[in-house]
Structures are given as C-alpha cells and as structure tokens.
Write a protein that holds these residues in place. Structure first.
Motif, short mmCIF file in Angstrom:
data_model
loop_
_atom_site.label_atom_id
_atom_site.label_comp_id
_atom_site.label_asym_id
_atom_site.label_seq_id
_atom_site.Cartn_x
_atom_site.Cartn_y
_atom_site.Cartn_z
N ASN A 119 0.87 -1.17 0.00
CA ASN A 119 0.00 0.00 0.00
C ASN A 119 0.91 1.23 0.00
O ASN A 119 1.46 1.62 1.03
N ILE A 120 1.09 1.82 -1.19
CA ILE A 120 1.99 2.96 -1.34
C ILE A 120 1.14 4.24 -1.36
O ILE A 120 0.60 4.62 -2.40
N GLY A 121 1.00 4.86 -0.20
CA GLY A 121 0.22 6.09 -0.11
C GLY A 121 -1.22 5.93 -0.55
O GLY A 121 -1.83 6.88 -1.07
N GLY A 122 -1.81 4.73 -0.38
CA GLY A 122 -3.19 4.48 -0.77
C GLY A 122 -3.33 3.70 -2.05
O GLY A 122 -4.41 3.18 -2.34
N ALA A 123 -2.28 3.61 -2.86
CA ALA A 123 -2.30 2.84 -4.10
C ALA A 123 -1.83 1.42 -3.80
O ALA A 123 -0.77 1.22 -3.20
N LYS A 124 -2.60 0.41 -4.21
CA LYS A 124 -2.32 -0.98 -3.91
C LYS A 124 -1.55 -1.65 -5.04
O LYS A 124 -1.85 -1.45 -6.23
N PHE A 125 -0.55 -2.43 -4.65
CA PHE A 125 0.27 -3.19 -5.60
C PHE A 125 0.52 -4.57 -5.01
O PHE A 125 0.41 -4.78 -3.80
N GLU A 126 0.87 -5.50 -5.89
CA GLU A 126 1.21 -6.85 -5.44
C GLU A 126 2.37 -7.36 -6.29
O GLU A 126 2.36 -7.24 -7.52
N THR A 127 3.36 -7.90 -5.63
CA THR A 127 4.54 -8.40 -6.33
C THR A 127 5.16 -9.50 -5.49
O THR A 127 4.57 -9.95 -4.49
N SER A 128 6.36 -9.93 -5.87
CA SER A 128 7.04 -10.99 -5.13
C SER A 128 8.15 -10.40 -4.28
O SER A 128 8.69 -9.32 -4.57
N ALA A 129 8.49 -11.10 -3.22
CA ALA A 129 9.59 -10.67 -2.36
C ALA A 129 10.90 -10.67 -3.14
O ALA A 129 11.76 -9.82 -2.92
N GLU A 130 11.03 -11.61 -4.08
CA GLU A 130 12.26 -11.67 -4.88
C GLU A 130 12.43 -10.41 -5.71
O GLU A 130 13.55 -9.90 -5.85
N ARG B 244 4.51 6.93 1.00
CA ARG B 244 5.06 7.65 -0.15
C ARG B 244 3.97 7.82 -1.20
O ARG B 244 2.95 7.13 -1.16
N ASP B 245 4.19 8.76 -2.12
CA ASP B 245 3.25 8.98 -3.21
C ASP B 245 3.32 7.79 -4.16
O ASP B 245 4.40 7.43 -4.65
N GLY B 246 2.17 7.19 -4.43
CA GLY B 246 2.14 5.99 -5.28
C GLY B 246 2.03 6.29 -6.76
O GLY B 246 1.92 5.35 -7.57
N THR B 247 2.07 7.57 -7.15
CA THR B 247 1.86 7.94 -8.55
C THR B 247 2.84 7.24 -9.49
O THR B 247 2.46 6.72 -10.54
N HIS B 248 4.11 7.21 -9.11
CA HIS B 248 5.14 6.66 -9.99
C HIS B 248 5.63 5.29 -9.53
O HIS B 248 6.63 4.79 -10.07
#
Length: 306
Positions: free
Chosen positions: A80-91, A121-125
């Motif tokens: 959760n980057i400043g309200g923007a949600k992302f999903e990825t791997s630990a690697e 942080r701002d999730g824009t970029h």
C-alpha cells in the motif's frame, strides 16, 4: 499586687495554650498536605509505569511478529503505497536495497488489516519503480514524462535507493557527456592548457581576461580566476532531496559539480538561454550607451536653445 500578677500569669498561660493548639493544628495540616502530595506522586508514578509497560508490550509484540511478517513476505507481497495498492514478489522487491532491508527485518513494518505493507510515499510513480525492479532499465522504454514528472520519479528512485535509475533520470544522465564549468585553475593544473574558454565566452589564461566587462572594470567572474568550459563524461549522480551532485571526468580526473555549473541545464532550451544572454548584454552594455547618447542629445538641445 499579687492578685494582678496571678491574673496576668493566667492570661499568659491561656495564650500559650492557644499558641500550642495553633501549632499542633498547623502540624496536622502540613502532615496531611505531605501525605496528599506523596499519594498523588505515587499515583502518577503508577500511571506512568503502567503506560511504559503497555508501550513495552506493544513494542515486544511488534518485534515478536516481525520474523513472522518477514516469513510471510518470502512469497507474494501486498503493498500500500500512499493508498495505491500493488502486489509483487519478495524476490522482485529484493532488487532494491531499501526493500531488501525492510523485508530482512532491519526495521519495523506497518501493516494494514488486510496484511498489506504500508509505505508513506506517493504511489503515482510506483508502477514505474516496480517495473524497474522487475525489468531493469528496459522498463523505461517508451516512457514519456514531463520535466516535473521526471523529477518526481527521480525523487522516488533516490528514496528506494535505485541509484542506476536515478542516474538515468538525471539530466545530464550518467554515462552521457556534458559541458560543465570547472575552476579554470584546476583545469589548468590537470591539463596543462593555458588557453581555456571561460564563462565570459572568451579564451584566455586563468585570471587574465580582457573581455569588455573586465576592461571596463565591471563584475566579470574572470576577475576571480573564473571557470572554464570543459566537455566531460558523467560518471555518477547522487542527491537526497537536496542539491544534485554529478561526478564528471575530464583529463583523467574526477570532479564534483552542481547544477549551477552545467553549461546548458536540461530544463532550458537553447533559444531560452540565447534570449537570456541577449537580454543580459542589452541590460549591461547597450542601455548605458543609449543613456549616454540621450544625455548628449539633451545637452546639444540645451546648447542650441542658449
């Protein structure tokens, strides 16, 4: 008389009894006040100790859960980057030194109720940041950014300690060539050249300028030894929300330069620089001459009238 003496003694004794009673009363009040202050201090101490114990329990709970959180992050990670949600791997995240330290448990994490790792942080970029962690510099292909967006992305790259990306976004970029102004004395010492192009636009030895500003005793920077324009290879870049610094190489030596030493800042177009130069020349040279001509004309008119 004896009767008067006895009466006076009785009054004195009565007054002494009153004084002893008042002193006893004052002692009792002082003792009660001391007990009250002590009781309040003990209550305050107990309250503070309870708050400290609660804070200690909270911190111990966070530290106790940290290995578990880090273990959960070995697979997929929700962000959760400043309200923007992302999903990825630990690697993927470990390609960033900053995220590697976070996942490795080097400092406490802030988790949302759904288990997402919150980063303020701002999730824009961040999508570009994440693609860079996945693909490297290939993620920048076809990326169109305005100067403001480019600067914002550079700030995020610096925060996540992605120095290769920030070096590419810097202007001039790392591994490019750039014209910069270096102290002419330093350039002379490493190159041996005595004929250097200076900030005034003329070629001369350090400290020996005969340009118009110098000959007219104006504030020419060459009077202070000056700076020489040199074409350099950009070797490195760094900044941390402050003054950007480039490492440039010339004549086999590495120099550190700031944005004020760039010959042509990336934010400016050539026509803008030329316009600024012409305006400066007009302001410093032409206008005083126009004023002199005007004064001479007024003087001549006055002579004719006379």
């Amino acid at each position: 008389s004896l009767h008067e003496v006895a009466s006076m003694a009785a009054r004195v004794e009565q007054r002494m009894a009153q004084v002893r009673q008042e002193v006893s009363q004052l002692d009792e009040e002082a003792s009660a006040k001391r007990r009250r202050i002590l009781d309040e201090a003990l209550e305050e101490r107990a309250r503070i100790m309870e708050e400290l114990q609660q804070e200690r329990s909270r911190v111990e709970g966070l530290l106790g859960s940290l290995p578990k959180v880090c273990e959960q992050m070995q697979g997929r990670v929700k962000l959760n980057i400043g309200g923007a949600k992302f999903e990825t791997s630990a690697e993927t995240l470990r390609n960033s030194q900053w995220f590697a330290s976070l996942i490795g448990g080097n400092f406490a994490v802030n988790l949302d109720p759904d288990g997402s790792l919150f980063i303020d942080r701002d999730g824009t970029h961040f999508r570009t940041i994440l693609n860079y962690l996945r693909m490297g510099l290939a993620a920048s292909r076809g990326l169109e950014l305005s100067p403001a967006q480019k600067q914002q992305l550079l700030e995020e790259a610096e925060f996540y300690q992605l120095h290769e990306l920030s070096g590419m976004l810097a202007c001039p970029a790392v591994r490019s060539r750039a014209k910069v102004y270096l102290p002419s004395v330093d350039v002379h010492s490493v190159s041996g050249s005595t004929r250097l192009k200076h900030l005034c636009g003329f070629v001369h030895e350090p400290g020996k300028c005969d340009c118009l500003l110098c000959t007219r005793r104006r504030d020419c920077p060459c009077n202070r030894q000056g700076s020489a324009m040199v074409t350099t290879a950009v070797k490195g870049y760094r900044h941390n929300a402050g003054e950007p610094i480039w490492e440039v190489e010339a004549f086999g030596h590495v120099f550190e330069v700031s944005s004020s030493q760039l010959v042509l800042p990336c934010e400016q177009k050539l026509d803008e620089v030329l316009t600024q130069f012409v305006t400066s020349v007009v302001r410093k040279e032409v206008r005083p001459l126009q004023q002199q001509v005007s004064d001479l004309g007024n003087f001549a008119d006055a002579e004719i009238v006379d």
